[in-house]
Enzyme design. Structure first.
Site, PDB file in Angstrom:
ATOM      1  N   LEU A 297      -4.054   4.299  -1.112  1.00  0.00           N
ATOM      2  CA  LEU A 297      -4.942   4.755  -0.041  1.00  0.00           C
ATOM      3  C   LEU A 297      -5.951   5.784  -0.529  1.00  0.00           C
ATOM      4  O   LEU A 297      -6.991   5.979   0.097  1.00  0.00           O
ATOM      5  CB  LEU A 297      -4.110   5.341   1.108  1.00  0.00           C
ATOM      6  CG  LEU A 297      -3.379   4.288   1.939  1.00  0.00           C
ATOM      7  CD1 LEU A 297      -2.404   4.953   2.896  1.00  0.00           C
ATOM      8  CD2 LEU A 297      -4.347   3.402   2.681  1.00  0.00           C
TER       9      LEU A 297
ATOM     10  N   GLY B 107      -0.887   4.123  -5.291  1.00  0.00           N
ATOM     11  CA  GLY B 107      -0.824   2.821  -5.954  1.00  0.00           C
ATOM     12  C   GLY B 107       0.281   2.689  -6.980  1.00  0.00           C
ATOM     13  O   GLY B 107       0.260   1.765  -7.784  1.00  0.00           O
TER      14      GLY B 107
ATOM     15  N   VAL C  53       0.836  -1.196   0.000  1.00  0.00           N
ATOM     16  CA  VAL C  53       0.000   0.000   0.000  1.00  0.00           C
ATOM     17  C   VAL C  53       0.875   1.251   0.000  1.00  0.00           C
ATOM     18  O   VAL C  53       1.876   1.313   0.716  1.00  0.00           O
ATOM     19  CB  VAL C  53      -0.903   0.019   1.262  1.00  0.00           C
ATOM     20  CG1 VAL C  53      -1.717   1.286   1.330  1.00  0.00           C
ATOM     21  CG2 VAL C  53      -1.794  -1.201   1.299  1.00  0.00           C
ATOM     22  N   CYS C  54       0.484   2.227  -0.816  1.00  0.00           N
ATOM     23  CA  CYS C  54       1.125   3.545  -0.836  1.00  0.00           C
ATOM     24  C   CYS C  54       0.017   4.573  -1.087  1.00  0.00           C
ATOM     25  O   CYS C  54      -1.141   4.209  -1.203  1.00  0.00           O
ATOM     26  CB  CYS C  54       2.223   3.600  -1.906  1.00  0.00           C
ATOM     27  SG  CYS C  54       1.616   3.627  -3.594  1.00  0.00           S
ATOM     28  N   PRO C  55       0.345   5.853  -1.190  1.00  0.00           N
ATOM     29  CA  PRO C  55      -0.713   6.851  -1.365  1.00  0.00           C
ATOM     30  C   PRO C  55      -1.552   6.694  -2.641  1.00  0.00           C
ATOM     31  O   PRO C  55      -2.769   6.823  -2.600  1.00  0.00           O
ATOM     32  CB  PRO C  55       0.036   8.183  -1.371  1.00  0.00           C
ATOM     33  CG  PRO C  55       1.262   7.926  -0.574  1.00  0.00           C
ATOM     34  CD  PRO C  55       1.637   6.501  -0.908  1.00  0.00           C
TER      35      PRO C  55
END
Length: 106
Positions: A96, A68, A64-66
């Site tokens: 996210l 994708g 997961v990252c801000p």
């Protein structure tokens, strides 16, 4: 890497108590401001050194990252690690930004 998983599919897995290891690759300060419950914070810059902390027995690993994008790279890196070759590794599509499930704060 085994592709991407949508936010709704991940939420369904978590609601069904699926054995999912969620790896949030953001910096600790961002992680503390809010993250998917029960996720593990392994910042991208530390991922290589800390990859052994992953639960290779999980049914799947989701990065997961801000937005994708970086999580796709992280998933590819994890797949190359010898200890998780039998575990599906996916990136959260849209990151996210797409997650509308619960958020945990530290």
């Amino acid at each position: 890497m085994d592709g991407e998983i949508s936010a709704s599919a991940l939420a369904d897995l978590l609601d069904a108590d699926g054995d999912v290891e969620i790896v949030d690759i953001r910096r600790p300060a961002a992680f503390e401001r809010g993250h998917i419950p029960d996720s593990k914070n392994l910042p991208f810059g530390q991922l290589i050194d800390r990859i052994a902390e992953l639960d290779a027995d999980a049914d799947r690993i989701v990065t997961v990252c801000p937005h994708g994008e970086s999580s796709v790279q992280a998933a590819r890196l994890i797949v190359s690690y010898e200890g998780v070759e039998d575990t599906p590794v996916e990136s959260l599509a849209g990151g996210l930004e797409e997650w509308d499930g619960p958020i945990e704060r530290e």
